[in-house]
Design a protein around this motif. Structure first.
Motif, mmCIF file in Angstrom:
data_model
loop_
_atom_site.group_PDB
_atom_site.id
_atom_site.type_symbol
_atom_site.label_atom_id
_atom_site.label_comp_id
_atom_site.label_asym_id
_atom_site.label_seq_id
_atom_site.Cartn_x
_atom_site.Cartn_y
_atom_site.Cartn_z
ATOM 1 N N ALA A 154 -17.560 17.493 41.485
ATOM 2 C CA ALA A 154 -17.902 16.744 42.541
ATOM 3 C C ALA A 154 -19.158 17.019 43.196
ATOM 4 C CB ALA A 154 -16.946 16.285 43.605
ATOM 5 N N ARG A 155 -19.947 16.114 43.957
ATOM 6 C CA ARG A 155 -20.912 16.419 44.841
ATOM 7 C C ARG A 155 -20.635 16.603 46.081
ATOM 8 N NH1 ARG A 155 -22.392 17.350 40.050
ATOM 9 N NH2 ARG A 155 -24.108 16.378 39.061
ATOM 10 N N VAL A 156 -21.317 17.203 47.077
ATOM 11 C CA VAL A 156 -20.882 17.690 48.461
ATOM 12 C C VAL A 156 -22.126 16.831 49.427
ATOM 13 C CG1 VAL A 156 -20.155 19.154 50.197
ATOM 14 C CG2 VAL A 156 -19.234 19.372 47.923
ATOM 15 N N GLY A 157 -21.744 15.976 50.352
ATOM 16 C CA GLY A 157 -22.628 16.018 51.040
ATOM 17 C C GLY A 157 -22.428 16.418 52.812
ATOM 18 N N HIS A 158 -23.264 16.680 53.624
ATOM 19 C CA HIS A 158 -23.126 17.008 54.872
ATOM 20 C C HIS A 158 -23.611 16.162 56.025
ATOM 21 C CE1 HIS A 158 -23.075 20.746 52.367
ATOM 22 N NE2 HIS A 158 -22.149 21.080 53.008
ATOM 23 N N ILE A 159 -22.706 16.129 56.945
ATOM 24 C CA ILE A 159 -23.003 15.380 58.167
ATOM 25 C C ILE A 159 -22.920 16.221 59.570
ATOM 26 C CG2 ILE A 159 -22.570 13.062 59.507
ATOM 27 C CD1 ILE A 159 -21.240 11.989 57.216
ATOM 28 N N GLY A 160 -23.910 16.555 60.042
ATOM 29 C CA GLY A 160 -23.963 17.188 61.282
ATOM 30 C C GLY A 160 -23.599 16.449 62.654
ATOM 31 N N LEU A 161 -22.636 16.620 63.387
ATOM 32 C CA LEU A 161 -22.354 15.784 64.241
ATOM 33 C C LEU A 161 -21.724 16.591 65.613
ATOM 34 C CD1 LEU A 161 -20.441 12.535 62.839
ATOM 35 C CD2 LEU A 161 -22.911 12.531 63.426
ATOM 36 N N VAL A 168 -23.715 12.820 68.670
ATOM 37 C CA VAL A 168 -25.121 13.175 68.583
ATOM 38 C C VAL A 168 -25.118 13.521 66.903
ATOM 39 C CG1 VAL A 168 -26.863 14.302 69.340
ATOM 40 C CG2 VAL A 168 -25.335 13.843 70.971
ATOM 41 N N GLU A 169 -25.958 13.062 66.117
ATOM 42 C CA GLU A 169 -26.179 13.362 64.954
ATOM 43 C C GLU A 169 -27.420 14.308 64.924
ATOM 44 O OE1 GLU A 169 -28.357 11.756 61.145
ATOM 45 O OE2 GLU A 169 -26.403 10.499 61.589
ATOM 46 N N TYR A 170 -27.153 15.477 64.330
ATOM 47 C CA TYR A 170 -28.384 16.707 64.126
ATOM 48 C C TYR A 170 -28.413 16.938 62.647
ATOM 49 C CZ TYR A 170 -24.217 20.058 63.424
ATOM 50 O OH TYR A 170 -23.367 20.695 62.994
ATOM 51 N N TYR A 171 -27.803 16.410 61.613
ATOM 52 C CA TYR A 171 -28.011 16.706 60.303
ATOM 53 C C TYR A 171 -27.367 15.672 59.450
ATOM 54 C CZ TYR A 171 -28.800 19.561 55.839
ATOM 55 O OH TYR A 171 -29.092 19.735 54.705
ATOM 56 N N PHE A 172 -28.169 15.429 58.292
ATOM 57 C CA PHE A 172 -27.606 14.444 57.270
ATOM 58 C C PHE A 172 -28.115 14.441 56.044
ATOM 59 C CE2 PHE A 172 -26.901 10.433 55.071
ATOM 60 C CZ PHE A 172 -25.864 10.051 55.256
ATOM 61 N N LYS A 173 -27.359 14.917 54.965
ATOM 62 C CA LYS A 173 -27.917 15.216 53.766
ATOM 63 C C LYS A 173 -26.785 14.588 52.704
ATOM 64 C CE LYS A 173 -30.772 16.904 50.779
ATOM 65 N NZ LYS A 173 -32.102 16.278 50.544
ATOM 66 N N MET A 174 -27.343 13.753 51.976
ATOM 67 C CA MET A 174 -26.276 13.216 51.090
ATOM 68 C C MET A 174 -26.886 13.266 49.585
ATOM 69 S SD MET A 174 -23.137 12.315 52.148
ATOM 70 C CE MET A 174 -23.019 12.872 54.025
ATOM 71 N N PRO A 175 -26.016 13.387 48.538
ATOM 72 C CA PRO A 175 -26.317 13.029 47.066
ATOM 73 C C PRO A 175 -27.223 12.086 46.770
ATOM 74 C CG PRO A 175 -24.256 13.845 47.105
ATOM 75 C CD PRO A 175 -24.346 13.544 48.423
ATOM 76 N N PRO A 176 -28.332 11.840 45.763
ATOM 77 C CA PRO A 176 -28.809 10.598 45.442
ATOM 78 C C PRO A 176 -27.676 9.506 44.905
ATOM 79 C CG PRO A 176 -29.511 12.301 43.885
ATOM 80 C CD PRO A 176 -28.417 12.971 45.142
ATOM 81 N N ASP A 177 -28.398 8.392 44.906
ATOM 82 C CA ASP A 177 -27.749 7.107 44.282
ATOM 83 C C ASP A 177 -26.330 7.015 44.914
ATOM 84 O OD1 ASP A 177 -29.822 6.965 42.502
ATOM 85 O OD2 ASP A 177 -29.078 8.568 41.214
ATOM 86 N N LEU A 178 -26.336 7.101 46.183
ATOM 87 C CA LEU A 178 -24.887 7.013 46.741
ATOM 88 C C LEU A 178 -24.065 5.562 46.300
ATOM 89 C CD1 LEU A 178 -23.543 9.132 48.355
ATOM 90 C CD2 LEU A 178 -24.139 7.735 50.477
ATOM 91 N N ALA A 182 -15.695 10.072 63.616
ATOM 92 C CA ALA A 182 -15.346 9.314 62.305
ATOM 93 C C ALA A 182 -16.083 8.148 62.110
ATOM 94 C CB ALA A 182 -13.857 9.231 62.166
ATOM 95 N N VAL A 183 -16.370 7.213 63.182
ATOM 96 C CA VAL A 183 -16.890 6.031 63.157
ATOM 97 C C VAL A 183 -18.295 6.129 62.983
ATOM 98 C CG1 VAL A 183 -17.793 4.151 64.615
ATOM 99 C CG2 VAL A 183 -15.318 4.831 64.483
ATOM 100 N N ALA A 184 -19.129 7.199 63.497
ATOM 101 C CA ALA A 184 -20.489 7.597 63.360
ATOM 102 C C ALA A 184 -20.707 7.929 61.979
ATOM 103 C CB ALA A 184 -21.081 8.588 64.304
ATOM 104 N N ALA A 185 -19.798 8.718 61.363
ATOM 105 C CA ALA A 185 -20.020 9.239 60.151
ATOM 106 C C ALA A 185 -19.929 7.881 59.011
ATOM 107 C CB ALA A 185 -19.003 10.152 59.415
ATOM 108 N N ILE A 186 -18.881 7.039 59.138
ATOM 109 C CA ILE A 186 -18.771 5.926 58.317
ATOM 110 C C ILE A 186 -19.947 4.952 58.425
ATOM 111 C CG2 ILE A 186 -17.234 4.074 57.864
ATOM 112 C CD1 ILE A 186 -14.946 5.621 58.787
ATOM 113 N N ASP A 187 -20.511 4.918 59.609
ATOM 114 C CA ASP A 187 -21.562 4.026 59.885
ATOM 115 C C ASP A 187 -22.564 4.550 59.030
ATOM 116 O OD1 ASP A 187 -20.272 2.251 61.966
ATOM 117 O OD2 ASP A 187 -21.122 3.381 63.587
ATOM 118 N N ARG A 188 -23.080 5.910 59.083
ATOM 119 C CA ARG A 188 -24.114 6.292 58.273
ATOM 120 C C ARG A 188 -24.006 6.263 56.933
ATOM 121 N NH1 ARG A 188 -28.427 7.436 58.083
ATOM 122 N NH2 ARG A 188 -28.880 9.748 58.318
#
Length: 209
Positions: free
Chosen positions: A95-102, A112-122, A140-146
């Motif tokens: 599996a690939r791993v992405g990170h959401i800094g909140l 407040v979001e301070y970091y966002f990095k996801m694998p390509p072709d999501l 959770a809502v902020a993460a899902i929104d992004r």
């Protein structure tokens, strides 16, 4: 409202109880987080897509089912979500791993979001957002929104402990996103902590308290 699945397997519940204890050491807490995440992965990924491949057994050629782990993304909400992702990678190492800094402002409760990095072709992948707690529901809502900005094939939310208030906030914003949790606790207190809860999971994982 949306779906909530409580994973009540005895091994999951046993390890959650050990994690709740305030005298559980940082080392034990970290180990238990890895173990419980691995166990929960079996239920969270129960409907993961499969396809047939041809293989050779010691006796003959046959077809068998496999998953495409590369199409799966564990989106870890920092800090402590990374510990859950590590446990799930034990059973789906591809599996690939992405990170959401909140982080949640302690005075305003605004996320407040301070970091966002996801694998390509999501848009070609299935995403499981992992965060130890579903408390106010705002993170959770902020993460899902992004994540939705990239239109993935599917989104799930996984946590160790939730509360009714957080579930309500999440499903009012995203009723189609299922929640997987090991427990639904009594309530959210005035400071935004789940009771009885686990305390600050990030501090307990990293020994910063």
């Amino acid at each position: 409202m949306g779906t909530v699945a409580v994973i009540d397997h005895p091994l999951v519940q046993h390890k959650l109880t050990l994690m709740r204890r305030k005298d559980t050491s940082t080392n034990d807490f970290r180990r238990l987080l890895n173990e419980i995440s691995t166990l929960m992965a079996y239920d969270v990924l129960r409907d993961i897509p499969m396809h047939e491949i041809t293989i050779d057994t010691p006796l003959e050629t046959t077809t068998a089912s496999v998953i495409d782990g590369k199409k799966l993304v564990f989106a870890a909400v920092l800090r402590a979500g990374a510990g859950i992702a590590d446990g799930m990678l034990t059973v789906v190492p591809g599996a690939r791993v992405g990170h959401i800094g909140l982080y949640r402002d302690p005075k305003t409760m605004v996320v407040v979001e301070y970091y966002f990095k996801m694998p390509p072709d999501l848009d070609e992948r299935d995403v499981v957002i992992v965060d130890p707690l579903l408390a106010t529901g705002f993170s959770a809502v902020a993460a899902i929104d992004r994540i939705k900005e990239y239109a993935p094939r599917s989104i799930k939310f996984m946590c160790l402990v939730a509360c009714p208030e957080g579930i309500d906030v999440l499903h009012r914003a995203h009723p189609e996103v299922p929640v997987y949790t090991a427990g639904i606790d009594r309530e959210l207190d005035a400071d935004g902590f789940i009771r009885p809860g686990l305390g600050d999971v990030g501090d307990r994982v990293f020994g910063t308290a």
